[in-house]
Design a protein around this motif. Structure first.
Motif, mmCIF file in Angstrom:
data_model
loop_
_atom_site.group_PDB
_atom_site.id
_atom_site.type_symbol
_atom_site.label_atom_id
_atom_site.label_comp_id
_atom_site.label_asym_id
_atom_site.label_seq_id
_atom_site.Cartn_x
_atom_site.Cartn_y
_atom_site.Cartn_z
ATOM 1 N N ARG A 35 0.973 -1.223 0.123
ATOM 2 C CA ARG A 35 -0.050 -0.200 0.062
ATOM 3 C C ARG A 35 0.583 1.203 0.113
ATOM 4 O O ARG A 35 1.871 1.358 0.623
ATOM 5 C CB ARG A 35 -0.861 -0.026 1.190
ATOM 6 N N LEU A 36 0.347 2.145 -0.790
ATOM 7 C CA LEU A 36 1.248 3.570 -1.097
ATOM 8 C C LEU A 36 0.503 4.663 -0.266
ATOM 9 O O LEU A 36 -0.636 4.813 -0.130
ATOM 10 C CB LEU A 36 1.542 3.778 -2.435
ATOM 11 N N THR A 37 1.233 5.593 0.121
ATOM 12 C CA THR A 37 0.863 7.020 0.406
ATOM 13 C C THR A 37 1.117 7.823 -0.472
ATOM 14 O O THR A 37 2.353 7.900 -0.978
ATOM 15 C CB THR A 37 1.562 7.301 1.841
ATOM 16 N N ARG A 38 0.076 8.336 -1.202
ATOM 17 C CA ARG A 38 -0.025 9.115 -2.260
ATOM 18 C C ARG A 38 -0.165 10.576 -1.949
ATOM 19 O O ARG A 38 -1.275 10.836 -1.223
ATOM 20 C CB ARG A 38 -0.797 8.718 -3.581
ATOM 21 N N ALA A 72 -5.504 6.570 -7.194
ATOM 22 C CA ALA A 72 -4.905 5.742 -6.236
ATOM 23 C C ALA A 72 -5.160 4.254 -6.458
ATOM 24 O O ALA A 72 -6.127 3.958 -7.511
ATOM 25 C CB ALA A 72 -5.433 6.269 -5.076
ATOM 26 N N ASP A 76 -4.719 2.078 -0.952
ATOM 27 C CA ASP A 76 -3.717 3.136 -0.587
ATOM 28 C C ASP A 76 -4.515 4.352 0.348
ATOM 29 O O ASP A 76 -5.450 4.466 0.308
ATOM 30 C CB ASP A 76 -3.585 3.880 -2.012
ATOM 31 N N THR A 127 -7.660 6.672 3.846
ATOM 32 C CA THR A 127 -7.372 5.379 3.296
ATOM 33 C C THR A 127 -8.663 4.973 2.446
ATOM 34 O O THR A 127 -9.535 4.777 2.758
ATOM 35 C CB THR A 127 -6.921 4.274 4.470
#
Length: 552
Positions: A35-38, A72, A76, A127
């Protein structure tokens, strides 16, 4: 006025029915579901924009109209800093995002937050949980949504596929409206007089009115396609006040998703989409490039006696020519689609009845089958006495008002979620919103005349199932009984035609304050709105966290 649109905002998982494991090695599982933080930054600023041969200054995000696309993946985290450089107060709502224990980031002004003032900023942090598809973001204060909106594209997790043919290209198509006048002045004048606001001057496709309007041929959205390809069109209705039909001449569309929920695919020549809704459709182009261009057209669907902007926005579907013999200067004929009549409710009912949840093993329709509490709401328009020290232009010094169960919502001057969290409800709100109409009347006839103005909540325990039946003051949406609990549509916004009704089931599993309102902005301005308050649960993981330090 036209039909009412009920939007549950981030109100958990709403099931509307009148239209809501492979074993892998641990290291592979981590790689697959990373999981990314955008991070995004939204600068709220003024921008001069010319449409219909007239230039005006509008409120935008990053100077863009429509605003920037947010992309996203499911799972994410999004961190979006909003900086306000204009004189208007601003909030941003992430329409349809299931804000699990992140209600402070939901965005409706004076519901979950006070607005961001001039020169100030706020970071929205949430999220994406259990959702994939198309949603959108928009301003959620006054009528700034007229120009402050943009797509929110949620892709599946990495290495997961769509449950439909993979498109060769994905294209967001956002419908909107354009006023030559300043929309803030339009609604402010209407609120002062107590009458309906002026209509928009045009509809838009990706911010462009198109060639059917005077002085607008150059402001036409063009979609260039190749023969024999599949395109995913992410349709978004960001218009303030109009439900819309959409069609592409001589082409068939396959509906595959609605409001970020996969649906059973079905083919149609025409899509109906209401403000707040999104619909993903597959467009399969012709096997050979034809000697024509095809209009993409959108115009309103409306019920009721009120006036509306009955104009048509148009874009162009153009096939890319590869043959040398076809010169660029050759003018091809424009083929136009046939759209339904503006009041074709039969089409609307049939179209909405086709939208059914996918309801398979991978994407089940988790329909709540038991009900803890039942509500019966009547929604509609009427008249209320003009405020003291004000003269209104309605009959006998009255103003237009909209209500739910005879209550027209009064916007507070402090955010309801903040007042609840810090136990400051005194003088801000009460929790006695009527669960049924306070008295019986002809629910499909004339509205009641004694509309109250108040700020009421419905108070709910966590993990409760609720059934809401909404009437809109002779058309009933008929659904086969066998399908009601099998594969109903799961939506965040539903259209209710004049005289029609809709039933909603939802599970109150998310603590916070959730705004339910009409997504026809004029009706919201008149008071067709209310709020649900879901209390914290007893467990630690069932409680709403404290507000972020930069909350306005």
């Amino acid at each position: 006025m036209g039909g009412r649109l009920i939007s549950t905002a981030a109100l958990l998982r709403a099931t509307l029915f009148a239209f809501c494991a492979l074993w892998v090695l641990p290291d592979l599982a981590i790689a697959k579901h990373t999981r990314l933080t955008r991070h995004y930054k939204f600068d709220i600023k003024l921008q001069n924009v010319t449409r219909l041969c007239q230039t005006k200054s509008i409120v935008t995000v990053n100077g863009q109209f429509p605003g920037p696309r947010i992309i996203a993946r499911e799972g994410d985290r999004l961190v979006i800093k909003v900086v306000n450089h204009v004189q208007n107060n601003i909030t941003i709502h992430w329409h349809g995002v299931r804000q699990l224990k992140s209600g402070w980031a939901d965005g409706p002004a004076y519901i979950t937050q006070c607005p961001i003032q001039t020169g100030q900023s706020f970071v929205y942090n949430f999220t994406i949980t259990g959702q994939r598809g198309t949603l959108f973001w928009h301003a959620h204060i006054s009528w700034l949504r007229a120009t402050v909106y943009g797509p929110l594209v949620i892709l599946p997790k990495r290495h997961e596929h769509y449950p439909f043919p993979q498109p060769s290209k994905e294209v967001p198509i956002i419908f909107g409206e354009w006023w030559k006048a300043d929309t803030e002045k339009v609604i402010n004048q209407a609120q002062q007089t107590g009458l309906a606001p002026n209509l928009s001057d045009a509809h838009t496709i990706n911010g462009l009115p198109g060639l059917l309007y005077n002085c607008s041929s150059k402001d036409t959205f063009k979609l260039k396609v190749k023969p024999g390809k599949t395109y995913l069109l992410r349709l978004i209705n960001a218009a303030l006040n109009d439900e819309l039909f959409f069609s592409i001449a001589n082409h068939t569309l396959t509906v595959v998703e609605a409001d970020a929920v996969y649906v059973k695919p079905f083919k149609t020549n025409i899509v109906l989409i209401t403000p707040g809704q999104t619909t993903n459709v597959l467009l399969r182009t012709k096997s050979k490039a034809p000697n024509a261009t095809f209009l993409m057209a959108t115009r309103p669907y409306a019920t009721g006696p009120a006036t509306f902007d009955n104009t048509t926005a148009a874009g162009l579907l153009e096939y890319v020519k590869t043959s040398i013999s076809n010169t660029k200067n050759k003018k091809l004929p424009h083929l136009k689609p046939v759209l339904p009549k503006f009041n074709d409710t039969n089409f609307a009912i049939k179209f909405n009845n086709k939208i059914r949840s996918l309801a398979n093993a991978k994407f089940p329709a988790k329909v709540p089958t038991t009900v803890d509490r039942r509500f019966f709401f009547t929604v509609g328009l009427g008249l209320s006495p003009c405020s003291q020290n004000q003269t209104c232009q309605g009959p006998n010094n009255t103003r237009v008002a909209a209500s739910i169960n005879n209550v027209s919502f009064v916007q507070p001057n402090i955010a309801l979620l903040q007042a609840h969290f810090f136990n400051q409800s005194q003088g801000v709100y009460t929790t006695d919103f009527p669960a049924n109409p306070p008295f019986k009347f002809n629910y499909t006839g004339n509205p009641p005349s004694n509309i109250q103005r108040a700020t009421h909540f419905i108070f709910m325990d966590l993990i409760s199932l609720w059934l809401v039946r909404v009437w809109e003051t002779s058309i009933q949406l008929r659904i086969p009984p066998s399908s009601i609990l099998v594969d109903p549509a799961e939506r965040n916004t539903v259209g209710v035609p004049s005289g029609g009704w809709v039933a909603i089931r939802f599970l109150a599993d998310n603590p916070g304050v959730w705004f339910m309102h009409c997504h026809l902005e004029v009706h919201t301005s008149w008071g067709l709105k209310m709020a649900w308050l879901v209390q914290d649960g007893k467990r630690r993981n069932q409680k709403l966290p404290p507000p972020p330090s930069d909350l306005p």
